[in-house]
Scaffold this motif. Structure first.
Motif, PDB file in Angstrom:
ATOM      1  N   LEU A 144      -2.474  10.842  20.754  1.00  0.00           N
ATOM      2  CA  LEU A 144      -2.788  11.261  19.391  1.00  0.00           C
ATOM      3  C   LEU A 144      -1.556  11.322  18.499  1.00  0.00           C
ATOM      4  O   LEU A 144      -1.655  11.701  17.330  1.00  0.00           O
ATOM      5  N   ALA A 145      -0.382  10.971  19.044  1.00  0.00           N
ATOM      6  CA  ALA A 145       0.799  10.848  18.197  1.00  0.00           C
ATOM      7  C   ALA A 145       0.579   9.712  17.209  1.00  0.00           C
ATOM      8  O   ALA A 145      -0.190   8.785  17.476  1.00  0.00           O
ATOM      9  N   PRO A 146       1.226   9.751  16.033  1.00  0.00           N
ATOM     10  CA  PRO A 146       0.950   8.732  15.000  1.00  0.00           C
ATOM     11  C   PRO A 146       1.103   7.292  15.475  1.00  0.00           C
ATOM     12  O   PRO A 146       0.275   6.436  15.124  1.00  0.00           O
ATOM     13  N   LEU A 147       2.142   6.997  16.270  1.00  0.00           N
ATOM     14  CA  LEU A 147       2.372   5.614  16.689  1.00  0.00           C
ATOM     15  C   LEU A 147       1.268   5.084  17.607  1.00  0.00           C
ATOM     16  O   LEU A 147       0.642   4.060  17.289  1.00  0.00           O
ATOM     17  N   PRO A 148       0.981   5.730  18.746  1.00  0.00           N
ATOM     18  CA  PRO A 148      -0.101   5.195  19.594  1.00  0.00           C
ATOM     19  C   PRO A 148      -1.459   5.260  18.922  1.00  0.00           C
ATOM     20  O   PRO A 148      -2.293   4.363  19.114  1.00  0.00           O
ATOM     21  N   LEU A 149      -1.693   6.290  18.122  1.00  0.00           N
ATOM     22  CA  LEU A 149      -2.979   6.393  17.427  1.00  0.00           C
ATOM     23  C   LEU A 149      -3.145   5.263  16.418  1.00  0.00           C
ATOM     24  O   LEU A 149      -4.227   4.660  16.312  1.00  0.00           O
ATOM     25  N   GLY A 150      -2.080   4.950  15.686  1.00  0.00           N
ATOM     26  CA  GLY A 150      -2.140   3.875  14.708  1.00  0.00           C
ATOM     27  C   GLY A 150      -2.395   2.526  15.358  1.00  0.00           C
ATOM     28  O   GLY A 150      -3.179   1.718  14.857  1.00  0.00           O
ATOM     29  N   ILE A 151      -1.733   2.281  16.503  1.00  0.00           N
ATOM     30  CA  ILE A 151      -1.922   1.011  17.211  1.00  0.00           C
ATOM     31  C   ILE A 151      -3.328   0.911  17.785  1.00  0.00           C
ATOM     32  O   ILE A 151      -4.009  -0.111  17.637  1.00  0.00           O
ATOM     33  N   ALA A 152      -3.779   1.980  18.460  1.00  0.00           N
ATOM     34  CA  ALA A 152      -5.111   1.975  19.061  1.00  0.00           C
ATOM     35  C   ALA A 152      -6.198   1.813  17.996  1.00  0.00           C
ATOM     36  O   ALA A 152      -7.150   1.044  18.169  1.00  0.00           O
ATOM     37  N   ALA A 153      -6.031   2.531  16.876  1.00  0.00           N
ATOM     38  CA  ALA A 153      -7.017   2.411  15.787  1.00  0.00           C
ATOM     39  C   ALA A 153      -6.989   1.016  15.179  1.00  0.00           C
ATOM     40  O   ALA A 153      -8.036   0.444  14.843  1.00  0.00           O
ATOM     41  N   GLY A 154      -5.793   0.442  15.045  1.00  0.00           N
ATOM     42  CA  GLY A 154      -5.685  -0.902  14.500  1.00  0.00           C
ATOM     43  C   GLY A 154      -6.380  -1.929  15.376  1.00  0.00           C
ATOM     44  O   GLY A 154      -7.106  -2.798  14.889  1.00  0.00           O
ATOM     45  N   LEU A 155      -6.161  -1.829  16.701  1.00  0.00           N
ATOM     46  CA  LEU A 155      -6.774  -2.773  17.634  1.00  0.00           C
ATOM     47  C   LEU A 155      -8.286  -2.579  17.729  1.00  0.00           C
ATOM     48  O   LEU A 155      -9.057  -3.535  17.630  1.00  0.00           O
ATOM     49  N   PHE A 156      -8.706  -1.334  17.928  1.00  0.00           N
ATOM     50  CA  PHE A 156     -10.122  -1.093  18.201  1.00  0.00           C
ATOM     51  C   PHE A 156     -10.973  -1.082  16.929  1.00  0.00           C
ATOM     52  O   PHE A 156     -12.071  -1.658  16.898  1.00  0.00           O
ATOM     53  N   LEU A 157     -10.477  -0.459  15.866  1.00  0.00           N
ATOM     54  CA  LEU A 157     -11.262  -0.383  14.632  1.00  0.00           C
ATOM     55  C   LEU A 157     -10.908  -1.508  13.660  1.00  0.00           C
ATOM     56  O   LEU A 157     -11.790  -2.164  13.108  1.00  0.00           O
ATOM     57  N   GLY A 158      -9.600  -1.721  13.465  1.00  0.00           N
ATOM     58  CA  GLY A 158      -9.172  -2.707  12.483  1.00  0.00           C
ATOM     59  C   GLY A 158      -9.557  -4.131  12.832  1.00  0.00           C
ATOM     60  O   GLY A 158     -10.011  -4.895  11.973  1.00  0.00           O
ATOM     61  N   LYS A 159      -9.378  -4.499  14.098  1.00  0.00           N
ATOM     62  CA  LYS A 159      -9.682  -5.867  14.518  1.00  0.00           C
ATOM     63  C   LYS A 159     -11.162  -6.191  14.348  1.00  0.00           C
ATOM     64  O   LYS A 159     -11.525  -7.213  13.764  1.00  0.00           O
ATOM     65  N   GLN A 160     -12.016  -5.316  14.872  1.00  0.00           N
ATOM     66  CA  GLN A 160     -13.448  -5.618  14.781  1.00  0.00           C
ATOM     67  C   GLN A 160     -13.920  -5.601  13.334  1.00  0.00           C
ATOM     68  O   GLN A 160     -14.732  -6.444  12.930  1.00  0.00           O
ATOM     69  N   ALA A 161     -13.382  -4.676  12.532  1.00  0.00           N
ATOM     70  CA  ALA A 161     -13.786  -4.613  11.126  1.00  0.00           C
ATOM     71  C   ALA A 161     -13.333  -5.861  10.371  1.00  0.00           C
ATOM     72  O   ALA A 161     -14.103  -6.459   9.613  1.00  0.00           O
ATOM     73  N   GLY A 162     -12.080  -6.262  10.594  1.00  0.00           N
ATOM     74  CA  GLY A 162     -11.549  -7.422   9.870  1.00  0.00           C
ATOM     75  C   GLY A 162     -12.248  -8.712  10.237  1.00  0.00           C
ATOM     76  O   GLY A 162     -12.669  -9.485   9.354  1.00  0.00           O
ATOM     77  N   VAL A 163     -12.400  -8.963  11.539  1.00  0.00           N
ATOM     78  CA  VAL A 163     -13.009 -10.216  11.992  1.00  0.00           C
ATOM     79  C   VAL A 163     -14.495 -10.261  11.616  1.00  0.00           C
ATOM     80  O   VAL A 163     -14.983 -11.278  11.087  1.00  0.00           O
ATOM     81  N   LEU A 164     -15.215  -9.180  11.882  1.00  0.00           N
ATOM     82  CA  LEU A 164     -16.656  -9.166  11.599  1.00  0.00           C
ATOM     83  C   LEU A 164     -16.933  -9.276  10.098  1.00  0.00           C
ATOM     84  O   LEU A 164     -17.805 -10.045   9.673  1.00  0.00           O
ATOM     85  N   ALA A 165     -16.174  -8.542   9.284  1.00  0.00           N
ATOM     86  CA  ALA A 165     -16.367  -8.602   7.832  1.00  0.00           C
ATOM     87  C   ALA A 165     -16.045 -10.003   7.309  1.00  0.00           C
ATOM     88  O   ALA A 165     -16.730 -10.510   6.409  1.00  0.00           O
ATOM     89  N   ALA A 166     -15.019 -10.646   7.877  1.00  0.00           N
ATOM     90  CA  ALA A 166     -14.647 -11.992   7.427  1.00  0.00           C
ATOM     91  C   ALA A 166     -15.746 -12.999   7.747  1.00  0.00           C
ATOM     92  O   ALA A 166     -16.093 -13.840   6.905  1.00  0.00           O
ATOM     93  N   VAL A 167     -16.313 -12.912   8.951  1.00  0.00           N
ATOM     94  CA  VAL A 167     -17.365 -13.853   9.352  1.00  0.00           C
ATOM     95  C   VAL A 167     -18.613 -13.665   8.496  1.00  0.00           C
ATOM     96  O   VAL A 167     -19.167 -14.630   7.951  1.00  0.00           O
TER      97      VAL A 167
END
Length: 392
Positions: free
Chosen positions: A289-312
């Motif tokens: 839950l520290a900012p660095l691991p949380l930011g990376i995990a959120a980017g991979l799990f939430l950001g990736k699916q949101a970006g790719v799915l929204a783009a398609v």
């Protein structure tokens, strides 16, 4: 005896399946994590990070540096060969066919970076890691997809592979542009001269592979000392290898790719996983839950699916491109989730983002492992229960 023969056949089938490199990588990552949290942790760390008693290249004075700066250049060389083949004769050869995966890949890099920066906005020292969650691990993602089996139509695999290839090209550009140390003009000039010689070989239609391999090593050595990360040399060298087929439907590019795919998938990438995936969960990198691991995990799990799915979906609704044939929303969602497996490339970029801060590098590993694991499990579950008239 029959049981032994059956086991051998099963093992042979597994090793020849496209899931095999991903499974080997998963096993190596698990082993590295186990060793880093065992009584053998000190010896494991010393094995990779301890100073070598002798090295032919002063800049590479540990096994970890040889793996990350030398062996991974071979990994990027194979990536470069794949990119060139796809652009000239594969899924990226046709402008209409490549439009959607390129849009999806770009969105799949931008949105995770924005999510990461949003989470770490109050910590300026962490902003250098913005590209860590922007990458997709081809071997890991394709391995998970292969385990799902026929629940996903073939078009999902092709689309995922194409997105990941474009993603890799973007990651190489990011490494070259944003993670470059002080430039040595002399070494950069030497690298440019070697690259020009390789282009000349291509123009002269030299079909033997050894001149390209020899000059690729020289190019790597020059780039290693230039300030640009040495692995960029791998992609540049690959782009000079001829792709044009001869009368036997063969080419230097295809021969090199065929020769290097197995060592790349079963030796180089697993070694990289062993050397880089281990993190002491009870140590400095232990708080997810520290900012660095949380930011990376959120980017991979939430950001990736949101970006790719929204783009398609956005490209389809705007009439810019059509979704992959035979896919439902669930297939697209599952594929977008698998794009969040950023293991190999994310670990690589993390090492470049925080080179002088081992504590931050350890925290980054926690976020990468957490985000990639969530993405893998989520994608597998969604695709496992996805239904399509094209399959059923």
């Amino acid at each position: 005896m029959a049981g032994i023969r059956d086991s051998r056949r099963a093992l042979a089938r597994l090793l020849h399946s496209e899931a095999a490199p991903g499974l080997v990588l998963m096993a190596c990552a698990a082993l590295a994590l186990a060793l880093a949290n065992s009584p053998l942790a000190h010896g494991w760390h010393a094995l990779f990070h301890g100073t070598l008693p002798w090295t032919p290249i002063a800049k590479l004075d540990s096994a970890h540096l040889w793996i990350n700066d030398a062996l991974m250049a071979v990994f990027f060389f194979v990536v470069g060969l794949e990119i060139k083949r796809e652009v000239l004769a594969g899924a990226l050869a046709d402008a209409q066919r490549r439009r959607l995966p390129v849009i999806a890949a770009l969105a799949g890099m931008a949105v995770p970076a924005l999510v990461y920066l949003a989470v770490t906005r109050d910590h300026a020292g962490l902003h250098a890691g913005w590209a860590i969650p922007a990458a997709t691990d081809i071997a890991f993602a394709i391995g998970v997809l292969a385990l799902v089996g026929k629940r996903a139509p073939p078009s999902v695999r092709l689309f995922l592979l194409t997105v990941a290839i474009v993603d890799d090209l973007g990651a190489v550009a990011v490494i070259a542009l944003f993670y470059t140390a002080k430039i040595s003009v002399a070494w950069l000039g030497a690298a440019g001269a070697v690259l020009a010689a390789m282009v000349l070989l291509n123009r002269l239609n030299v079909r033997a592979t050894w001149p390209y391999m020899l000059l690729a090593v020289v190019l790597w050595y020059a780039v290693l000392h230039s300030g640009i990360h040495a692995t960029v040399a791998g992609v540049l060298a690959a782009l000079t290898v001829p792709m044009a087929l001869n009368a036997h439907h063969d080419s230097p590019l295809l021969r090199l790719e065929h020769a290097l795919v197995a060592p790349n998938g079963f030796v180089i990438v697993p070694l990289f996983g062993l050397a880089n995936a281990g993190v002491a969960l009870g140590g400095t990198g232990g708080s997810p839950l520290a900012p660095l691991p949380l930011g990376i995990a959120a980017g991979l799990f939430l950001g990736k699916q949101a970006g790719v799915l929204a783009a398609v979906l956005g490209a389809e609704n705007l009439g810019l491109a059509q979704r992959p044939e035979g896919t439902t929303f669930a297939h697209l969602w599952g594929m977008a989730l698998l794009c969040g497996i950023g293991f190999t490339m994310s670990l690589f970029i993390a090492g470049l983002a925080f080179p002088g801060a081992p504590a931050l590098a350890e925290e980054a590993k926690v976020g990468i492992l957490a985000g990639s694991l969530l993405s893998a499990l989520g994608g597998a579950l969604v695709l496992r229960f996805a239904r399509s008239h094209a399959i059923d």
